[in-house]
Design an enzyme around this catalytic site. Structure first.
Site, PDB file in Angstrom:
ATOM      1  CB  SER A  99      45.668  25.152  33.696  1.00  0.00           C
ATOM      2  OG  SER A  99      45.760  25.691  32.390  1.00  0.00           O
ATOM      3  CE1 TYR A 104      50.023  28.321  35.040  1.00  0.00           C
ATOM      4  CE2 TYR A 104      48.996  27.337  33.110  1.00  0.00           C
ATOM      5  CZ  TYR A 104      48.883  27.985  34.327  1.00  0.00           C
ATOM      6  OH  TYR A 104      47.634  28.286  34.834  1.00  0.00           O
TER       7      TYR A 104
END
Length: 189
Positions: A113, A126
């Site tokens: 990501s 995250y």
């Protein structure tokens, strides 16, 4: 990714939570895979080898994104992301490793990501998990280089999927899952 690769003639073994929306066939194996479960990756790899006799590439796309802030005292979301986002891909790669080595030109693609490159919002958990996926990818590249194994971490921003439905970002500006699948196929080729 599954639909893109299968639709373009690849033999695909897909680790899925539920195969109810998909139809398996001679060139498509659907195997139950739960990233958090120890032994799940090994069972999937064994089933893939039994069906196709080889593994040329691994694409790790499983991920979750519960809110896990630095100052939260409940570490449950952190632990869940570590199990799914980091240990899940690591176990799949480790299980497939001897088969990737045997092929002499294995490929590993990990969906990381943009959060794996910088922290831009309060969900530190995250970002930490995706930083770890980038590190995992670099280790696969380092360890696999002499065996012809190449590894890539894709680091998109928000992608228009169910996981980003509540994101504070215009949906029209997000790439679609199909766009990421096209990138994955390009990297694999």
């Amino acid at each position: 990714v599954l639909r893109r690769l299968h639709g373009h003639g690849w033999l695909v073994s897909a680790g899925v939570r539920s195969a109810s929306k998909l139809a398996a066939g001679p060139d498509l194996l659907l195997h139950r895979y739960e990233a958090e479960e120890e032994g799940s990756a090994e069972a999937w790899v064994a089933a893939t080898m039994a069906r196709f006799g080889r593994i040329d590439a691994v694409v790790n796309a499983a991920g979750i994104n519960p809110l896990a802030r630095l100052l939260d005292t409940d570490e449950t979301p952190h632990e869940a992301m570590w199990r799914v986002n980091v240990k899940g891909p690591m176990r799949v790669i480790r299980s497939a490793w001897p088969h990737l080595v045997a092929g002499g030109e294995g490929r590993v693609v990990n969906i990381a990501s943009l959060s794996g490159k910088r922290v831009a919002n309060e969900n530190l958990g995250y970002a930490m998990s995706k930083f770890a996926v980038v590190a995992l990818t670099q280790e696969v590249r380092r360890l696999g280089w002499e065996h012809g194994i190449r590894a890539t971490a894709l680091c998109p921003g928000f992608v228009a999927t169910d996981m980003t439905a509540a994101a504070n970002w215009p949906r029209a500006e997000m790439p679609r899952a199909e766009d990421i699948a096209e990138l994955i196929e390009t990297v694999l080729r």
